[in-house]
Design a protein around this motif. Structure first.
Motif, short mmCIF file in Angstrom:
data_model
loop_
_atom_site.label_atom_id
_atom_site.label_comp_id
_atom_site.label_asym_id
_atom_site.label_seq_id
_atom_site.Cartn_x
_atom_site.Cartn_y
_atom_site.Cartn_z
N CYS A 41 -10.92 9.62 5.65
CA CYS A 41 -10.36 9.52 7.20
C CYS A 41 -8.88 10.18 7.11
O CYS A 41 -8.30 9.69 6.61
CB CYS A 41 -10.34 8.18 7.88
N SER A 45 -6.62 9.58 8.95
CA SER A 45 -5.44 8.57 9.47
C SER A 45 -5.51 7.44 8.45
O SER A 45 -4.38 7.18 7.89
CB SER A 45 -6.16 8.29 10.81
N CYS A 46 -6.68 6.82 8.09
CA CYS A 46 -6.39 5.74 7.36
C CYS A 46 -6.62 5.80 5.86
O CYS A 46 -6.74 4.82 4.94
CB CYS A 46 -7.08 4.59 8.02
N CYS A 101 -13.70 7.65 12.76
CA CYS A 101 -13.77 6.57 11.62
C CYS A 101 -14.06 5.18 12.06
O CYS A 101 -13.51 4.56 12.84
CB CYS A 101 -12.32 6.72 11.02
N LYS A 129 -13.64 2.64 10.27
CA LYS A 129 -12.58 1.64 9.81
C LYS A 129 -11.58 1.61 10.93
O LYS A 129 -11.04 0.45 11.46
CB LYS A 129 -12.00 2.04 8.57
N CYS A 130 -10.94 2.61 11.44
CA CYS A 130 -9.66 2.68 11.93
C CYS A 130 -9.95 3.34 13.46
O CYS A 130 -8.87 3.41 14.43
CB CYS A 130 -8.64 3.29 11.40
N HIS A 183 -10.09 6.19 14.13
CA HIS A 183 -9.50 7.61 14.52
C HIS A 183 -10.68 8.69 14.92
O HIS A 183 -11.69 8.66 14.28
CB HIS A 183 -8.90 8.00 12.90
#
Lengths: 285, 318
Positions: free
Chosen positions: A30, A32-33, A49, A51-52, A54
């Motif tokens: 990702c 971003s993260c 993503c 997880k985040c 994004h």
């Protein structure tokens, strides 16, 4: 680094080295993260993503594939190809930039247009390919957009455009500026027929694209945290010589300032746009 | 005294200095230097013609940006009567980078929209160097819609480095303001005549540049991006602006060849700022012809022709 990556502020550049450390398609990171993500899972999550949240940039083909029903898609204007009518040459030739873009994206230019169905409802959809010279708008983009609008009118169906673009294509000089006038003029005819135009602004939508059709929707939808604006943040920074406000030119900032109607996550786009179009077109004549 | 001469005009400047010197000597000493002076004057004219015959795009850009180049208000004074300036977008403020008003042109009511630069620092602060903010474009649209209502042709004068890249401008929707003008100008039911008189700076220029007839003064420029901006992005070196200007083809003759502008209005050799009288007479002739031609058209035909023109822009392989 390409001219366009240079143009983009550093925080929105995708770092091509860190992105693909592992065999393509298997694992992804990702931007971003930095979470390491299983490619198939990311694809199932529409390149968002898990997880985040994004929203990764996606190709025009993926965009159309995520948006339209699988069956009965007909591409419009695919026969058109760009022409280097100015024999434009900067540090590289336009011709060579085009060949490189064709090779890396498999597209002939930065916009694809398709006639298909959204949950059974016929629509025309246009989607930008950011990897093709930064999604820049030249003659082919303008003409395909016009053909898409004309198809909408001929079939009496709504028009939806997913933008992701750095703006006008410098290598076509003033001709690319005039694509702003061309695409905007096209939309006047769509309005006359009372056909809805939904403009979806995705990361990034800047310059000549945001200052023309992308800001002329009946409804403006942005994906979360997309960079959207007229002048690039770096140009503004150089002009005003002060720190730009937090979240400047991001979707949430635009919503707050009244420029867009809503922010919608990628996985919700089909349902939300279908609902909007259902309401806008279901009227007693 | 600040020299009016541009760098490439220095040989002319030197000759002119000599001529002035001779004139001074002549009057101080009651000498007869008339022959010598007229010889030099002829030489200066010939030199000017030679230099101006073969200007580079970058040199033209310097003329287009000349600090003494006539601005919108200069043409308003020369070409129109009964001018009333109208202010404000009715929502946020009045943007002095765009002048709007109504006036008479050869007895006919018209609306006037134009970018306005300042002549000095104080004026330029007020006019923001001719770089409009969204409220400027919204004011322009308000006046254009009024022109439609009262069936007045719209005359626009384009002269801007570009729309202002500022925080407030973005907050108030610069992109939307420009886009909305492009859209509305494509469908306004009254003739629109656009004239590039100096710098045609990208979207900031186009936002008052969509219409039925587009003309450029011969030493004006029109470009998708400034040569400096283009050079720093594509060449990664702002010093390549000269090359960028040439490659972008920003001059009236090149754009006329490409069929992007409909008419080149002649400026006298050495530029509009040296002869506003002749320039504005040429402008008057063009406006006169186009206003009378376009106002004779039936509105449906006018709009159809405008749409065809706008949607015909583009060169590609099909």
């Amino acid at each position: 680094m390409s001219w366009l990556e240079k143009l983009m502020p550093s925080q929105i550049r995708t770092d091509s080295t860190s992105k693909r450390k592992v065999p393509e398609g298997l694992w992804d990171k990702c931007p971003s993260c930095s979470a390491v993500l299983y490619g198939a899972e990311l694809e199932r999550n529409l390149q968002v993503c898990p997880k985040c949240d994004h929203h990764l940039r996606i190709s025009a083909r993926s965009r159309v594939r995520y948006f339209l029903d699988e069956d009965e898609q007909v591409e419009i204007g695919e026969e058109l190809e760009p022409k280097d009518f100015l024999k434009f040459k900067d540090s590289k030739k336009y011709k060579d930039r085009l060949s490189a873009a064709v090779k890396s994206t498999g597209e002939k230019d930065a916009l694809i247009v398709s006639h298909g169905k959204l949950k059974g409802m016929p629509v025309v959809v246009a989607a930008f390919e950011f990897s093709f010279m930064g999604g820049s708008m030249g003659s082919v983009v303008g003409e395909r957009f016009l053909m898409g609008v004309k198809k909408s009118i001929a079939e009496s169906v709504p028009f939806v455009c997913f933008s992701t673009s750095g703006g006008a294509r410098m290598q076509e000089a003033l001709m690319s500026l005039m694509q702003m006038a061309k695409t905007s003029a096209a939309l006047t005819r769509l309005s006359e027929q009372r056909l809805p135009f939904i403009s979806v602004l995705t990361d990034p939508t800047m310059g000549g694209v945001s200052a023309s059709f992308a800001m002329l929707g009946d409804v403006h939808i942005a994906e979360p945290n997309a960079l959207i604006g007229f002048a690039g943040p770096r140009v503004i920074q150089q002009t005003v010589r002060e720190t730009l406000p937090e979240g400047f030119q991001r979707s949430e900032f635009l919503l707050e300032h009244g420029a867009i109607d809503m922010i919608v996550e990628r996985k919700e786009l089909r349902d939300r746009i279908h609902n909007l179009l259902h309401i806008l077109t279901d009227r007693v004549v | 005294m600040v020299s009016d001469y541009l760098e490439f005009e220095q040989p002319i400047a030197e000759l002119e200095a000599k001529i002035n010197e001779l004139r001074r000597v002549e009057s101080d000493n009651e000498m007869q230097l008339g022959d010598e002076i007229s010889k030099l004057e002829a030489k200066s004219r010939a030199l000017t013609e030679t230099i101006y015959k073969d200007l580079s795009a970058w040199q033209v850009a310097q003329i287009a940006r000349h600090s003494r180049r006539p601005y919108t208000l200069d043409y308003v004074r020369k070409l129109f009567t009964d001018f009333e300036e109208l202010h404000g977008d009715r929502a946020y403020s009045d943007d002095a980078a765009i002048i709007c008003g109504i006036a008479k042109f050869e007895g006919r009511s018209v609306a006037i929209i134009g970018h306005q630069k300042g002549r000095n620092t104080k004026e330029n602060l007020k006019r923001n160097f001719g770089m409009p903010r969204p409220e400027g474009y919204r004011k322009a649209l308000r006046i254009m819609e009024m022109a439609e209502k009262f069936q007045m042709p719209i005359v626009t004068f384009i002269d801007t480095p570009g729309a202002y890249p500022g925080v407030g401008a973005e907050e108030r929707g610069q992109a939307q303001a420009i886009a909305h003008n492009l859209y509305r100008m494509a469908e306004l039911k009254t003739p629109i005549i656009c004239n590039v008189i100096g710098e045609g700076g990208s979207g900031g220029a186009l936002a008052i540049g969509v219409g039925d007839h587009l003309s450029m003064l011969s030493y004006s420029t029109y470009s998708v991006i400034s040569p400096e901006g283009c050079a720093s992005i594509l060449w990664k070196n702002a010093d390549k602006a000269e090359d960028a200007a040439e490659t972008l083809g920003i001059t009236s003759d090149r754009l006329f060849e490409l069929n992007l502008v409909d008419e080149v209005i002649k400026e006298p050799i050495s530029g509009a700022h040296r002869d506003l009288e002749t320039t504005s007479e040429n402008m008057r002739a063009s406006l006169s012809e186009n206003i009378s031609r376009l106002t004779k058209m039936n509105v449906q035909d006018l709009l159809e022709a405008r749409f065809e023109r706008l949607t015909s822009y583009g060169i590609f392989k099909d």
